[in-house]
Motif scaffolding. Structure first.
Motif, PDB file in Angstrom:
ATOM      1  N   VAL A   1      -0.757  -5.328  -8.722  1.00 54.59           N
ATOM      2  CA  VAL A   1      -1.227  -5.530 -10.090  1.00 54.59           C
ATOM      3  C   VAL A   1      -0.353  -4.719 -11.040  1.00 54.59           C
ATOM      4  N   VAL A   2       0.116  -5.387 -12.097  1.00 55.91           N
ATOM      5  CA  VAL A   2       0.995  -4.756 -13.077  1.00 55.91           C
ATOM      6  C   VAL A   2       0.517  -5.124 -14.484  1.00 55.91           C
ATOM      7  N   LYS A   3       1.146  -4.496 -15.489  1.00 54.82           N
ATOM      8  CA  LYS A   3       0.723  -4.711 -16.872  1.00 54.82           C
ATOM      9  C   LYS A   3       1.723  -5.525 -17.698  1.00 54.82           C
ATOM     10  N   SER A   4       2.924  -5.817 -17.155  1.00 52.66           N
ATOM     11  CA  SER A   4       3.931  -6.528 -17.957  1.00 52.66           C
ATOM     12  C   SER A   4       4.827  -7.388 -17.067  1.00 52.66           C
ATOM     13  N   ILE A   5       5.497  -8.328 -17.687  1.00 53.19           N
ATOM     14  CA  ILE A   5       6.433  -9.188 -16.947  1.00 53.19           C
ATOM     15  C   ILE A   5       7.592  -8.359 -16.388  1.00 53.19           C
ATOM     16  N   SER A   6       8.087  -7.392 -17.144  1.00 53.25           N
ATOM     17  CA  SER A   6       9.204  -6.583 -16.641  1.00 53.25           C
ATOM     18  C   SER A   6       8.769  -5.737 -15.449  1.00 53.25           C
TER      19      SER A   6
ATOM     20  N   HIS B   1       1.467 -11.726  -3.847  1.00 54.92           N
ATOM     21  CA  HIS B   1       0.958 -12.002  -5.192  1.00 54.92           C
ATOM     22  C   HIS B   1       1.180 -10.796  -6.097  1.00 54.92           C
ATOM     23  N   VAL B   2       1.850 -11.033  -7.228  1.00 60.02           N
ATOM     24  CA  VAL B   2       2.024 -10.022  -8.269  1.00 60.02           C
ATOM     25  C   VAL B   2       1.260 -10.542  -9.484  1.00 60.02           C
ATOM     26  N   VAL B   3       0.203  -9.835  -9.864  1.00 61.87           N
ATOM     27  CA  VAL B   3      -0.700 -10.297 -10.923  1.00 61.87           C
ATOM     28  C   VAL B   3      -0.529  -9.416 -12.155  1.00 61.87           C
ATOM     29  N   ILE B   4      -0.286 -10.077 -13.291  1.00 56.22           N
ATOM     30  CA  ILE B   4      -0.133  -9.371 -14.562  1.00 56.22           C
ATOM     31  C   ILE B   4      -1.471  -9.439 -15.305  1.00 56.22           C
ATOM     32  N   THR B   5      -1.953  -8.270 -15.732  1.00 54.29           N
ATOM     33  CA  THR B   5      -3.210  -8.229 -16.483  1.00 54.29           C
ATOM     34  C   THR B   5      -3.235  -7.014 -17.396  1.00 54.29           C
ATOM     35  N   ARG B   6      -4.015  -7.134 -18.467  1.00 55.68           N
ATOM     36  CA  ARG B   6      -4.269  -5.995 -19.356  1.00 55.68           C
ATOM     37  C   ARG B   6      -5.558  -5.280 -18.931  1.00 55.68           C
TER      38      ARG B   6
END
Length: 160
Positions: A75-80, A59-64
């Protein structure tokens, strides 16, 4: 390849209140078959809509949100940044929600769409598929039955 996978109504509806508004068991089976043993990219709200993480997937979760770190997830901050965390020589799947699909469309190589032949009230929508940019290469229609309340079609698009 980067593959976007979604069940989408005739009016591009994806869901309402962070839930699907239809139940298609065969689509769940197809989703599982395609995404198992791969990286799946999603927004935080989509991740939180699952009762628990989906088995046999990274699971790669994008969140601010700062300090958001569900167990066992990247956990990442952007689609790229999400795409950069996925293996380059394997398929990775973008699984939603609506905002993530819109952000990811320029990065996608393939769209695996289950087109639900009905319109629904919704608060999350799939972006329009530009027929100048995407070529429909496969289509398989399924008729409603005792387990599926709506007709639906599996559609595979590739970049034109």
């Amino acid at each position: 390849m980067i593959i976007m996978i979604a069940a989408v109504a005739e009016n591009n509806a994806l869901g309402k209140n962070n839930e699907l508004v239809w139940h298609l068991p065969n689509d769940f089976k197809r989703f599982k078959a395609l995404t198992t043993n791969h990286h799946i990219i999603m927004g935080r709200k989509t991740f939180e809509s699952f009762p628990k993480p989906l088995p046999n997937r990274t699971h790669v979760v994008i969140t601010r949100q700062e300090n958001y770190q569900p167990e066992g997830c990247i956990v990442v901050k952007s689609i790229s940044e999400a795409i950069a965390k996925c293996p380059k020589n394997e398929d990775s799947f973008i699984i939603g929600g609506g905002e993530i699909y819109t952000l990811a469309m320029p990065f996608a190589d393939v769209l695996e769409i289950t087109r639900v032949h009905h319109s629904f009230e919704a608060d999350a929508f799939f972006p329009d598929i530009n027929k100048d940019e995407w070529l429909l290469v496969e289509s398989e229609t399924n008729i409603k039955d005792e387990k599926h309340l709506y007709d639906y079609t599996y559609e595979t698009f590739v970049k034109a």
